[in-house]
Scaffold this active site. Structure first.
Site, PDB file in Angstrom:
ATOM      1  N   ALA A  33      -2.704  -5.818  -2.828  1.00 16.93           N
ATOM      2  CA  ALA A  33      -3.063  -5.552  -4.384  1.00 16.93           C
ATOM      3  C   ALA A  33      -2.164  -4.808  -5.433  1.00 16.93           C
ATOM      4  CB  ALA A  33      -4.423  -4.678  -4.161  1.00 16.93           C
ATOM      5  N   ASN A  34      -2.275  -4.665  -6.265  1.00 23.68           N
ATOM      6  CA  ASN A  34      -1.601  -3.911  -7.293  1.00 23.68           C
ATOM      7  C   ASN A  34      -2.719  -2.502  -7.602  1.00 23.68           C
ATOM      8  OD1 ASN A  34      -0.282  -6.580  -7.997  1.00 23.68           O
ATOM      9  ND2 ASN A  34       0.826  -5.216  -9.496  1.00 23.68           N
ATOM     10  N   ARG A  35      -1.955  -1.605  -8.100  1.00 21.93           N
ATOM     11  CA  ARG A  35      -2.546  -0.384  -8.987  1.00 21.93           C
ATOM     12  C   ARG A  35      -3.060  -0.900 -10.170  1.00 21.93           C
ATOM     13  NH1 ARG A  35      -1.737   3.795  -5.539  1.00 21.93           N
ATOM     14  NH2 ARG A  35       0.279   4.205  -4.624  1.00 21.93           N
TER      15      ARG A  35
END
Ligand code: CTP
Ligand code: CA
Length: 231
Positions: A33-35
């Protein structure tokens, strides 16, 4: 049956917004995932609704309530986000604030991967579709205004300007997400943002403001742009 229309500068317009991260499963219990908190994208959706637009928000997994008066499609992966975006078109304006995972694993494991066995697992990755570029480069059914975001940790304006050309979008909202941004606590997950608006006309630095204020300013610009063009 006509939906009750809210008066405002975006009355009668359909605005599409993406927000949040995407989650790309590795196995049933793990993901890439991305932040992204989704705060900026959700604030844009809320501001557009307040301005009278019909708003469709396609959101990855976030810990935020659905904005009032907005149709929300909840998705997990980039490919689900792309399908929901395609399904929500046509729109007058589309704003891509989501932090889409650039890669997913080439083949998701059907069962939980176990660490016993010695050798470390190697993740073979494959690239996700670029949702923004796909919409910006449509020959049919392209929204009149396509807006991307660029979160950079260095060379913010130069990278974002190049990104605008490469993707074919009209505007890029660029922000510095490095620890040197000058925003206490940082931009990611925080409530404040400092951005540059990059368009064909040039680069416009905006003052540090709350994510709500940045959203309202962007929505006002979108309304001015759509209002100045005949539909
Ligand atoms: N974006 C998208 N689909 C992707 C990747 C990005 O729609 N698969 C959109 C984002 O929502 C954002 C813009 O493209 O509006 C820029 O995202 P960014 O990650 O900064 O750009 P990338 O082209 O992925 O470049 P980078 O290598 O810097 O991550
Ligand atoms: Ca990226």
């Amino acid at each position: 049956l006509l939906a009750p229309s809210v008066p405002g500068p975006l009355a009668g317009r359909h605005v599409l917004v993406t927000s949040g991260p995407t989650h790309e499963p590795i196995d049933p219990v793990r993901y890439i995932a991305n932040r992204s908190s989704g705060k900026q994208g959700h604030a844009i959706a809320a501001a557009a609704a307040k301005a009278g637009a019909r708003v469709t928000l396609v959101s990855g997994p976030v810990n935020l309530p659905d904005p009032v008066g907005v149709t929300v499609h909840h998705v997990e992966t980039a490919r689900q986000m792309q399908a929901a975006v395609d399904g929500a078109l046509p729109a007058d304006a589309a704003i891509f604030a989501a932090a889409v995972a650039d890669w997913r694993v080439a083949s998701e494991a059907g069962e939980k991967m176990k660490k016993d066995g010695g050798a470390l697992p190697a993740l073979a990755l494959t690239e996700n579709p670029d949702i923004l570029a796909g919409v910006a480069q449509r020959t049919e059914g392209r929204p009149r205004l396509v807006v991307g975001f660029a979160a950079e940790t260095q060379n913010v304006v130069a990278y974002a300007t190049a990104k605008r050309a490469r993707k074919g979008c009209d505007w890029i909202v660029a922000n510095d997400v490095s620890a040197q941004s000058g925003i206490e606590g940082g931009v990611m997950g925080g409530d404040r943002n400092a951005v540059h608006l990059i368009s064909a006309e040039g680069v416009e630095p905006w003052p540090v403001a709350s994510k709500t204020q940045v959203a309202e300013r962007l929505v006002a610009r979108i309304a001015a742009f759509l209002g100045s063009e005949t539909s």
